[in-house]
Design a protein around this motif. Structure first.
Motif, PDB file in Angstrom:
ATOM      1  N   UNK A 221       0.813  -1.207   0.000  1.00  0.00           N
ATOM      2  CA  UNK A 221       0.000   0.000   0.000  1.00  0.00           C
ATOM      3  C   UNK A 221       0.852   1.266   0.000  1.00  0.00           C
ATOM      4  N   UNK A 222       1.997   1.246   0.685  1.00  0.00           N
ATOM      5  CA  UNK A 222       2.793   2.460   0.852  1.00  0.00           C
ATOM      6  C   UNK A 222       3.913   2.586  -0.178  1.00  0.00           C
ATOM      7  N   UNK A 223       3.907   1.734  -1.197  1.00  0.00           N
ATOM      8  CA  UNK A 223       4.944   1.825  -2.225  1.00  0.00           C
ATOM      9  C   UNK A 223       4.622   2.965  -3.183  1.00  0.00           C
ATOM     10  N   UNK A 224       5.656   3.696  -3.593  1.00  0.00           N
ATOM     11  CA  UNK A 224       5.478   4.865  -4.457  1.00  0.00           C
ATOM     12  C   UNK A 224       6.387   4.758  -5.690  1.00  0.00           C
ATOM     13  N   UNK A 225       6.011   5.419  -6.817  1.00  0.00           N
ATOM     14  CA  UNK A 225       6.843   5.348  -8.031  1.00  0.00           C
ATOM     15  C   UNK A 225       8.273   5.820  -7.813  1.00  0.00           C
ATOM     16  N   UNK A 226       8.454   6.822  -6.940  1.00  0.00           N
ATOM     17  CA  UNK A 226       9.801   7.358  -6.750  1.00  0.00           C
ATOM     18  C   UNK A 226      10.745   6.384  -6.049  1.00  0.00           C
ATOM     19  N   UNK A 227      10.213   5.288  -5.546  1.00  0.00           N
ATOM     20  CA  UNK A 227      11.082   4.280  -4.924  1.00  0.00           C
ATOM     21  C   UNK A 227      11.798   3.431  -5.974  1.00  0.00           C
ATOM     22  N   UNK A 228      11.392   3.550  -7.246  1.00  0.00           N
ATOM     23  CA  UNK A 228      12.080   2.877  -8.354  1.00  0.00           C
ATOM     24  C   UNK A 228      13.106   3.848  -8.928  1.00  0.00           C
ATOM     25  N   UNK A 229      14.341   3.385  -9.087  1.00  0.00           N
ATOM     26  CA  UNK A 229      15.399   4.227  -9.651  1.00  0.00           C
ATOM     27  C   UNK A 229      16.029   3.525 -10.852  1.00  0.00           C
ATOM     28  N   UNK A 230      16.654   4.323 -11.726  1.00  0.00           N
ATOM     29  CA  UNK A 230      17.308   3.789 -12.924  1.00  0.00           C
ATOM     30  C   UNK A 230      18.789   4.178 -12.923  1.00  0.00           C
ATOM     31  N   UNK A 231      19.621   3.266 -13.351  1.00  0.00           N
ATOM     32  CA  UNK A 231      21.036   3.533 -13.592  1.00  0.00           C
ATOM     33  C   UNK A 231      21.272   3.343 -15.085  1.00  0.00           C
ATOM     34  N   UNK A 232      21.774   4.376 -15.748  1.00  0.00           N
ATOM     35  CA  UNK A 232      21.982   4.323 -17.206  1.00  0.00           C
ATOM     36  C   UNK A 232      23.463   4.472 -17.517  1.00  0.00           C
ATOM     37  N   UNK A 233      24.015   3.503 -18.210  1.00  0.00           N
ATOM     38  CA  UNK A 233      25.426   3.518 -18.600  1.00  0.00           C
ATOM     39  C   UNK A 233      25.499   3.782 -20.101  1.00  0.00           C
ATOM     40  N   UNK A 234      26.109   4.928 -20.472  1.00  0.00           N
ATOM     41  CA  UNK A 234      26.209   5.304 -21.886  1.00  0.00           C
ATOM     42  C   UNK A 234      27.641   5.204 -22.404  1.00  0.00           C
ATOM     43  N   UNK A 235      28.528   4.572 -21.614  1.00  0.00           N
ATOM     44  CA  UNK A 235      29.944   4.548 -21.986  1.00  0.00           C
ATOM     45  C   UNK A 235      30.343   3.311 -22.783  1.00  0.00           C
ATOM     46  N   UNK A 236      29.490   2.302 -22.821  1.00  0.00           N
ATOM     47  CA  UNK A 236      29.872   1.042 -23.444  1.00  0.00           C
ATOM     48  C   UNK A 236      29.804   1.083 -24.960  1.00  0.00           C
ATOM     49  N   UNK A 237      28.864   1.882 -25.497  1.00  0.00           N
ATOM     50  CA  UNK A 237      28.649   1.888 -26.941  1.00  0.00           C
ATOM     51  C   UNK A 237      28.076   3.238 -27.339  1.00  0.00           C
TER      52      UNK A 237
END
Length: 772
Positions: A221-237
């Motif tokens: 019930x108390x879960x919120x969208x902001x508790x999901x985070x993303x890590x993006x790596x743009x150095x490989x390609x």
């Protein structure tokens, strides 16, 4: 006279030069520069790459700053900035009253400065926007273009170089090591993120919302969208992104725990807030109420979808509150759960529902102006009384008395007689509404969306001076329900209408004698029908820039009754209570599409086709069921019932000839460009086409039958323009239609444009609301 015009010309010319010579920078401080709009806005992709339209629109939005008095475009200044002239050449009045104070406050506009626009910040905003779409490393620059005659004025030129977009090379979800991450992992089949798709921050946000909704409907019930985070790596390609989704750090422990439904307690207050308290226990809840409580036992359990002991679902919570509100018996409904600081290690959430009954008796009195599809417009009055919660389960009994007086807009129909009292109607109608489907229990239906069953009974008296006076009785049973957020259904298992002509004029009698088909359609008769209507209404696209509306209906009249009589051995002409009843089938379909072009400018279109066929007990459909065309909401260059059927045209000397202009088949198409002029005033440019036809040959109406070889020539075509004034709760509309082609032949105009004259091709209509 010639000298007078010459003097006026000199005065106007002098005034023009005076105004254009007025300074608009007189009161600017040292270093201030007046912003006069955008000189140029270049948006280019690297190596000729095409930049999508939605990306261009997103770029233009922060750069399109309005100068003083914008003209046509949001960033081009008018050559006559009246507000700036007033600001620069009138000192602010010391007195806060009088004409000078009113004039200055009404018209003076402070100058929009380059420093207000802040182009340095705006180019950074553009780079951020492009990054959100997956275009990393964009190059945006601006240049001030100073006025050659006045360096205190400047326009801005922008240039945006858009790099190639970046795509997802790989996407990983949280490791399924906990119940929550296992739930997320199990829903990967429904993910919005896919390898090979272009990076887009809106899609990332939508995926976070999807997962949060999934979690909240499965106990978290108390879960919120902001508790999901993303890590993006743009150095490989190059132009490739390795994306990793994780549960953020520092998430409260309560948000990572699934809860069940605990106790459900309902408190019901009386309409006046008074009464002794009492309580009772249903199967799954405790109800405390102020006596007396007029509520049947099944109402609360059947509308509160939360069940103690089940996994807590926010969707069921919202549905429960919506169900109770849609009963229309409560003044308010509030739902609360155990607050997070009171859980103390509990694995259940208690639910408290507070509601107050609404006043059971309600009356209303309305005075309005109506505009009908047959171009009649006029005032009306309605007085209604409603009894809510009639049987203790949300039923509403309403009785309405209505009266209206109308006259027809547009060109006068040929042969029609004028009258100070054009038309009036009086009626009484009663409706009993149940907030549920009254069907056998074994028939399952989706309770997620609202549904209702209603019965109607009414009588209407219609008076058409110089023609007839008719009394109509009607009774019907109807079901309204939804199967999705955009699909609506109306089923009418039985509707019975009885029309009776009370009296007619001699001229109208002559019309009936001359045309047997019209006489049969006006005959006193019962119209027993069964009908179904499906409506699809959906808005979609970013900021709902598109809308599709599709409505299809089918009606069958008299067929069940005729079948029963056939089984009983009744042959030939069949009657009900001594009167003939109609037998026909009829269907219509209408498609509307609305597309936002830019800002508050829309392209609206409509296509409609309908057909009806009388058989068995009837030779023609009742007059009220036949199709007609033209008027304020149809082909606006032609007035109502002035077209068709087909190429048929009544004799100009034939009184009441327009009664012949109905048909069994209708085809109509409309397109309209709607644009904002200023404030609440809007304009429109439109084109309308269509006609009606007969499906059977009628010797008295030659050219009226639908035939392929004459179909193209039979299509009437009109264009025109109009004004709309939107006063929030009502839209006042004026349209001027211009005829381009009429379906009937004109010997003097043998070509496609066959209107007798430009003047006679015009049709002016006043109406309420949009035409479609």
């Amino acid at each position: 006279m010639k000298q007078l015009f010459y003097n006026i010309y000199i005065v106007l010319l002098s005034l023009f030069f005076i105004l254009t010579s007025c300074s608009t920078t007189k009161r600017l401080a040292e270093g201030d520069v007046l912003y006069t709009g955008v000189k140029k806005m270049e948006i280019e992709g690297v190596n000729g790459m095409k930049v999508p339209g939605e990306v261009k629109s997103a770029i233009k939005s922060p750069l399109s700053v309005k100068p003083n008095n914008p003209l046509f475009s949001p960033y081009i200044r008018s050559p006559f900035p009246f507000g700036l002239w007033v600001y620069n050449h009138m000192n602010p009045p010391k007195k806060e009253k009088g004409f000078k104070h009113w004039f200055y406050n009404k018209f003076a506009k402070e100058p929009v400065l380059i420093s207000n626009v802040n182009p340095e910040l705006r180019v950074k905003v553009v780079d951020d926007i492009l990054s959100n779409f997956g275009y990393f490393g964009a190059h945006t620059q601006y240049e001030l273009i100073y006025n050659k005659k006045n360096k205190k004025k400047a326009r801005i030129s922008y240039k945006v170089i858009v790099p190639p977009p970046s795509f997802y090379d790989s996407i990983s979800f949280p490791e399924p090591t906990t119940p929550l991450t296992q739930l997320i992992d199990s829903s990967r089949v429904n993910t919005l993120l896919h390898v090979g798709s272009q990076y887009n921050i809106d899609t990332l946000s939508a995926e976070r919302s999807r997962i949060a909704t999934l979690a909240r409907n499965n106990g978290y019930f108390y879960f919120r969208p902001e508790y999901i985070e993303y890590l993006a790596d743009t150095t490989q390609k190059a132009f490739g992104i390795n994306l990793k989704m994780i549960i953020g750090k520092g998430v409260p422990a309560e948000a990572l725990k699934a809860y069940k439904v605990g106790d459900i307690n309902v408190f019901l207050a009386s309409a006046n807030g008074k009464g002794n308290l009492d309580s009772l226990h249903y199967k799954n809840m405790k109800v405390t109420f102020q006596k007396p409580m007029h509520l049947r036992k099944f109402v609360l359990p059947s509308n509160i979808t939360l069940q103690p002991g089940e996994i807590y679902s926010v969707e069921k919570q919202d549905q429960s509150q919506t169900n109770l509100s849609k009963l229309n018996i409560f003044r308010f409904v509030n739902l609360n759960v155990t607050p997070i600081d009171s859980l103390k290690g509990s694995d259940s959430l208690n639910v408290a529902i507070d509601a107050a009954f609404d006043i059971p008796l309600e009356s209303e009195f309305e005075v309005d102006v109506s505009s009908k599809s047959n171009s009649f417009i006029g005032p009306g009055m309605t007085f209604g009384v409603s009894k809510k919660n009639l049987f203790g389960a949300g039923e509403i009994l309403s009785v309405k008395l209505n009266g209206s007086y109308e006259w027809q807009t547009g060109k006068k129909v040929k042969g029609a007689k004028s009258s100070l009292l054009n038309s009036y109607e009086l009626g009484i109608n009663g409706t009993l509404t149940f907030p549920r489907l009254l069907v056998p229990r074994f028939i399952k239906h989706n309770r997620k969306y609202g549904a209702k069953t209603y019965f109607q009974l009414g009588a209407d008296l219609m008076n058409r001076p110089h023609y007839f006076r008719m009394l109509s009785f009607n009774a019907s049973a109807n079901y309204d329900f939804q199967t999705s957020s955009s699909s609506y259904h109306t089923l009418t298992p039985i509707k019975l209408v009885y029309n009776k002509l009370l009296n007619t004029t001699s001229s109208f009698d002559k019309t009936l004698e001359e045309n047997q088909a019209i006489a049969l359609s006006f005959k006193n008769q019962f119209i027993p029908t069964t009908g179904y209507t499906y409506t699809f209404d959906r808005s979609f696209g970013k900021n709902q820039n598109n809308r599709i509306f599709w409505q299809t209906s089918a009606t069958s009249a008299g067929n069940i009754l005729a079948g029963i009589m056939d089984l009983a051995g009744k042959k030939g002409q069949k009657e009900l209570f001594g009167n003939q009843f109609s037998q026909f089938v009829k269907g219509t379909t209408e498609l509307k599409y609305y597309r936002r072009l830019w800002g508050d400018n829309w392209l609206a279109s409509r296509f409609m086709v309908g057909a009806g066929h009388a058989y068995g007990n009837s030779k023609v459909m009742p007059y009220s069921e036949q199709f007609y065309i033209g008027g304020a909401n149809s082909i606006r260059a032609f007035t109502i019932r002035s077209l068709g059927p087909g190429s048929y045209r009544p004799d100009a000397n034939k009184a009441n000839g327009y009664f012949d202009q109905t048909g069994d088949f209708k085809l109509e198409a409309n397109v309209e460009f709607r644009f904002k002029i200023m404030g609440s005033l809007h304009g429109a440019i439109f084109m309308d086409a269509g006609n009606i036809w007969l499906l059977k040959n009628d010797p008295q109406r030659p050219g009226g039958k639908l035939e392929l070889k004459t179909f193209g020539k039979d299509i009437a075509l009109g264009t025109g323009f109009g004004l709309r004034y939107d006063i929030s709760y009502i839209v006042l509309r004026a349209d001027l239609g211009i005829g381009l082609h009429a379906p009937y032949e004109n010997p003097d105009k043998p070509h496609y444009y066959n209107m007798s004259s430009f003047k006679n091709s015009l049709g002016f209509h006043l109406a309420i609301g949009y035409p479609f």
